[in-house]
Scaffold this motif. Structure first.
Motif, PDB file in Angstrom:
ATOM      1  N   VAL A 177      -2.637   2.190  -4.134  1.00  0.00           N
ATOM      2  CA  VAL A 177      -1.712   3.609  -3.962  1.00  0.00           C
ATOM      3  C   VAL A 177      -3.927   4.408  -3.317  1.00  0.00           C
ATOM      4  N   ASP A 178      -2.824   4.977  -2.485  1.00  0.00           N
ATOM      5  CA  ASP A 178      -3.747   5.995  -1.772  1.00  0.00           C
ATOM      6  C   ASP A 178      -4.299   7.381  -2.887  1.00  0.00           C
ATOM      7  N   LYS A 179      -4.857   8.065  -3.025  1.00  0.00           N
ATOM      8  CA  LYS A 179      -5.342   9.289  -3.369  1.00  0.00           C
ATOM      9  C   LYS A 179      -4.554  10.099  -3.366  1.00  0.00           C
ATOM     10  N   PRO A 180      -4.029  10.969  -4.414  1.00  0.00           N
ATOM     11  CA  PRO A 180      -4.388  11.271  -5.647  1.00  0.00           C
ATOM     12  C   PRO A 180      -3.202   9.619  -6.182  1.00  0.00           C
ATOM     13  N   LEU A 181      -4.188   8.457  -7.362  1.00  0.00           N
ATOM     14  CA  LEU A 181      -3.131   8.368  -7.621  1.00  0.00           C
ATOM     15  C   LEU A 181      -1.785   8.459  -8.493  1.00  0.00           C
ATOM     16  N   ALA A 182      -1.948   9.994  -8.797  1.00  0.00           N
ATOM     17  CA  ALA A 182      -0.767  10.399  -9.726  1.00  0.00           C
ATOM     18  C   ALA A 182      -1.377  11.876  -9.993  1.00  0.00           C
ATOM     19  N   CYS A 183      -0.223  13.154  -9.933  1.00  0.00           N
ATOM     20  CA  CYS A 183      -0.708  14.249 -10.192  1.00  0.00           C
ATOM     21  C   CYS A 183      -1.203  14.111 -11.537  1.00  0.00           C
ATOM     22  N   ASP A 184      -1.089  13.957 -12.157  1.00  0.00           N
ATOM     23  CA  ASP A 184      -2.114  14.237 -13.757  1.00  0.00           C
ATOM     24  C   ASP A 184      -2.232  12.732 -14.225  1.00  0.00           C
ATOM     25  N   ALA A 185      -3.013  13.308 -15.499  1.00  0.00           N
ATOM     26  CA  ALA A 185      -3.524  12.489 -15.968  1.00  0.00           C
ATOM     27  C   ALA A 185      -2.440  11.213 -16.793  1.00  0.00           C
ATOM     28  N   VAL A 193       0.637  -1.212  -0.166  1.00  0.00           N
ATOM     29  CA  VAL A 193      -0.170   0.233  -0.453  1.00  0.00           C
ATOM     30  C   VAL A 193       0.724   1.052  -0.285  1.00  0.00           C
ATOM     31  N   VAL A 194       0.311   2.205  -0.560  1.00  0.00           N
ATOM     32  CA  VAL A 194       1.031   2.951  -1.279  1.00  0.00           C
ATOM     33  C   VAL A 194       1.155   4.421  -0.923  1.00  0.00           C
ATOM     34  N   ALA A 195       0.985   4.981   0.569  1.00  0.00           N
ATOM     35  CA  ALA A 195       0.464   6.395   1.361  1.00  0.00           C
ATOM     36  C   ALA A 195       1.868   6.926   1.641  1.00  0.00           C
ATOM     37  N   SER A 196       3.057   7.491   0.271  1.00  0.00           N
ATOM     38  CA  SER A 196       4.096   8.049   0.922  1.00  0.00           C
ATOM     39  C   SER A 196       3.108   9.371   0.221  1.00  0.00           C
ATOM     40  N   PRO A 197       4.511  10.672   0.143  1.00  0.00           N
ATOM     41  CA  PRO A 197       3.456  11.739  -0.249  1.00  0.00           C
ATOM     42  C   PRO A 197       2.994  11.684  -2.016  1.00  0.00           C
ATOM     43  N   SER A 198       1.699  12.258  -2.292  1.00  0.00           N
ATOM     44  CA  SER A 198       0.992  11.954  -2.881  1.00  0.00           C
ATOM     45  C   SER A 198       2.453  12.510  -4.880  1.00  0.00           C
ATOM     46  N   GLY A 199       3.873  13.496  -4.016  1.00  0.00           N
ATOM     47  CA  GLY A 199       3.557  13.661  -5.695  1.00  0.00           C
ATOM     48  C   GLY A 199       5.239  12.660  -6.316  1.00  0.00           C
ATOM     49  N   ARG A 200       5.373  11.313  -4.915  1.00  0.00           N
ATOM     50  CA  ARG A 200       6.362  10.009  -5.052  1.00  0.00           C
ATOM     51  C   ARG A 200       5.069   8.653  -5.336  1.00  0.00           C
ATOM     52  N   GLN A 204      -2.851   7.211 -16.291  1.00  0.00           N
ATOM     53  CA  GLN A 204      -2.397   6.541 -17.399  1.00  0.00           C
ATOM     54  C   GLN A 204      -1.207   5.709 -17.179  1.00  0.00           C
ATOM     55  N   GLY A 205      -0.005   6.172 -17.765  1.00  0.00           N
ATOM     56  CA  GLY A 205       1.351   5.336 -17.411  1.00  0.00           C
ATOM     57  C   GLY A 205       1.446   4.031 -16.136  1.00  0.00           C
ATOM     58  N   LEU A 206       1.077   4.159 -14.758  1.00  0.00           N
ATOM     59  CA  LEU A 206       0.650   3.294 -14.222  1.00  0.00           C
ATOM     60  C   LEU A 206      -0.792   1.823 -14.221  1.00  0.00           C
ATOM     61  N   VAL A 207      -1.577   2.261 -15.177  1.00  0.00           N
ATOM     62  CA  VAL A 207      -2.620   1.842 -15.779  1.00  0.00           C
ATOM     63  C   VAL A 207      -2.116   1.576 -16.665  1.00  0.00           C
ATOM     64  N   ASP A 208      -1.411   1.523 -17.803  1.00  0.00           N
ATOM     65  CA  ASP A 208      -1.050   1.252 -18.499  1.00  0.00           C
ATOM     66  C   ASP A 208       0.269  -0.375 -18.216  1.00  0.00           C
ATOM     67  N   LEU A 209       1.304   0.224 -17.040  1.00  0.00           N
ATOM     68  CA  LEU A 209       2.041  -0.959 -16.841  1.00  0.00           C
ATOM     69  C   LEU A 209       1.723  -1.770 -16.146  1.00  0.00           C
ATOM     70  N   ALA A 210       0.768  -1.517 -15.190  1.00  0.00           N
ATOM     71  CA  ALA A 210       0.441  -2.127 -14.512  1.00  0.00           C
ATOM     72  C   ALA A 210      -0.511  -3.787 -15.087  1.00  0.00           C
ATOM     73  N   ALA A 211      -1.797  -3.236 -16.731  1.00  0.00           N
ATOM     74  CA  ALA A 211      -2.256  -4.282 -17.408  1.00  0.00           C
ATOM     75  C   ALA A 211      -0.901  -5.036 -17.924  1.00  0.00           C
ATOM     76  N   GLY A 212      -0.177  -4.130 -18.755  1.00  0.00           N
ATOM     77  CA  GLY A 212       1.356  -4.829 -19.262  1.00  0.00           C
ATOM     78  C   GLY A 212       1.439  -5.737 -18.345  1.00  0.00           C
ATOM     79  N   ARG A 213       1.686  -5.652 -17.665  1.00  0.00           N
ATOM     80  CA  ARG A 213       3.047  -6.745 -16.208  1.00  0.00           C
ATOM     81  C   ARG A 213       1.036  -7.658 -16.067  1.00  0.00           C
ATOM     82  N   GLY A 214       0.365  -7.855 -16.372  1.00  0.00           N
ATOM     83  CA  GLY A 214      -1.026  -8.698 -15.524  1.00  0.00           C
ATOM     84  C   GLY A 214      -1.564  -8.407 -14.079  1.00  0.00           C
TER      85      GLY A 214
END
Length: 114
Positions: free
Chosen positions: A92-100, A68-75, A104-114
């Protein structure tokens, strides 16, 4: 039992995530904190937890089922990317990312890794 690591033990990690993980019956086995006071707090509040100073230390531990990621949002993005690349499930705690684009990069990486 599901073995969980927690990145960050500030207000989100200590107040929300750690107690909810324990209440759900999950095994909080490791916490990332480079802050000595928070590290001591994590040990006091979570019997048997290992505290490591950084994400590399966490990912070196064997047998984690979830982080579980609860680091500062920018990380969030960089932490989640490393966890996904290590083959461990991540929340990942909210926000998932600081920008779209980061999200999207995280979603794509996760999808690619199954």
């Amino acid at each position: 039992m599901t073995r969980v690591g927690l990145v960050g033990y500030g207000s989100s990690g200590s107040t929300f995530h750690a107690p909810l993980l324990r209440a759900a019956g999950l095994d909080l086995v490791a916490v990332v904190s480079s802050n000595a006071e928070r590290a001591d707090q994590a040990r006091a509040e979570n019997q048997g937890v290992t505290v490591v100073p950084d994400l590399d230390g966490l990912l070196a531990l064997r047998g984690l089922d979830l982080v579980v990621v609860a680091s500062p949002s920018g990380r969030h993005v960089e932490n989640a990317e490393a966890i996904i690349e290590a083959g461990v499930a991540v929340v990942v705690d909210k926000p998932l990312a600081c920008d779209a684009a980061g999200a999207q990069g995280l979603v794509d990486l996760a999808a690619g890794r199954g």
